[in-house]
Design a protein around this motif. Structure first.
Motif, PDB file in Angstrom:
ATOM      1  N   UNK A 139      28.595  32.094  -3.935  1.00  0.00           N
ATOM      2  CA  UNK A 139      29.600  31.380  -3.142  1.00  0.00           C
ATOM      3  C   UNK A 139      30.171  32.266  -2.040  1.00  0.00           C
ATOM      4  N   UNK A 140      30.300  33.541  -2.311  1.00  0.00           N
ATOM      5  CA  UNK A 140      30.915  34.462  -1.345  1.00  0.00           C
ATOM      6  C   UNK A 140      29.888  35.368  -0.679  1.00  0.00           C
ATOM      7  N   UNK A 141      28.630  34.954  -0.718  1.00  0.00           N
ATOM      8  CA  UNK A 141      27.559  35.799  -0.196  1.00  0.00           C
ATOM      9  C   UNK A 141      27.780  36.171   1.265  1.00  0.00           C
ATOM     10  N   UNK A 163      27.389  43.438  -9.589  1.00  0.00           N
ATOM     11  CA  UNK A 163      27.800  42.052  -9.835  1.00  0.00           C
ATOM     12  C   UNK A 163      27.675  41.194  -8.585  1.00  0.00           C
ATOM     13  N   UNK A 164      27.924  41.799  -7.424  1.00  0.00           N
ATOM     14  CA  UNK A 164      27.840  41.056  -6.174  1.00  0.00           C
ATOM     15  C   UNK A 164      26.418  41.065  -5.611  1.00  0.00           C
ATOM     16  N   UNK A 165      25.490  41.645  -6.355  1.00  0.00           N
ATOM     17  CA  UNK A 165      24.064  41.678  -5.969  1.00  0.00           C
ATOM     18  C   UNK A 165      23.845  42.330  -4.608  1.00  0.00           C
ATOM     19  N   UNK A 193      28.217  33.311 -14.417  1.00  0.00           N
ATOM     20  CA  UNK A 193      29.425  32.951 -13.657  1.00  0.00           C
ATOM     21  C   UNK A 193      29.658  33.942 -12.512  1.00  0.00           C
ATOM     22  N   UNK A 194      29.454  35.228 -12.784  1.00  0.00           N
ATOM     23  CA  UNK A 194      29.623  36.241 -11.737  1.00  0.00           C
ATOM     24  C   UNK A 194      28.600  36.037 -10.624  1.00  0.00           C
ATOM     25  N   UNK A 229      27.247  37.672 -22.812  1.00  0.00           N
ATOM     26  CA  UNK A 229      27.204  38.467 -21.585  1.00  0.00           C
ATOM     27  C   UNK A 229      26.374  37.761 -20.514  1.00  0.00           C
ATOM     28  N   UNK A 230      25.296  37.097 -20.928  1.00  0.00           N
ATOM     29  CA  UNK A 230      24.458  36.363 -19.978  1.00  0.00           C
ATOM     30  C   UNK A 230      25.253  35.224 -19.336  1.00  0.00           C
TER      31      UNK A 230
END
Length: 155
Positions: A83-85, A118-120, A76-77, A70-71
């Protein structure tokens, strides 16, 4: 006059995962509330989940980081989120609202919270986007429920 027992029933049903607005609003309308009151009660009940869901996703993320496979998946997520921040920072809340509004399996409050985690995305914009998505979804569910109940009355 607002029937308190019926109002609490609508709020409670709307706060139950997987029942949520889809069941709470029609129950409210069938209980004699106007569609506007039923939608308001349903959204209030569903919104009670928002802080709990955000906190639960935070706990799950911390737990998942202790599990090796899971880590790796979270790493990767996180890389994809970095990358898409710029897109997430600029349009993330709109996307989250739309993701919560779409009435398809796999979308909704819990999935939206997981996606935001996931997208923080920060907690406050996440909570506001979730509340906005619930409000729009409530209006849509209310419109569909009112139309469906009108058809059944007509038959």
């Amino acid at each position: 006059m607002l029937n308190l027992a019926a109002a609490l029933k609508v709020i409670a049903i709307s706060a139950v995962p997987f029942l949520e607005l889809r069941v709470g609003i029609p129950v409210g309308i069938l209980s004699g509330f106007s569609p506007g009151v039923a939608v308001t009660l349903g959204v209030i009940g569903n919104a009670l989940q928002v802080p709990l869901v955000i906190f639960m996703m935070y706990i799950l993320r911390n737990f998942a980081q202790q599990v090796p496979f899971a880590a790796r998946w979270l790493a990767r997520a996180d890389a994809a989120a970095r990358r898409h921040h710029h897109w997430v920072h600029r349009y993330g809340w709109i996307g989250l609202v739309l993701f919560i509004v779409v009435p398809l399996p796999g979308t909704g409050l819990f999935s939206g919270a997981a996606l935001a985690n996931l997208m923080r995305m920060p907690a406050l914009p996440t909570a506001l986007a979730m509340a906005g998505g619930l409000a729009v979804s409530g209006v849509l569910v209310g419109a569909v429920a009112t139309g469906a109940l009108t058809v059944f009355d007509w038959l």
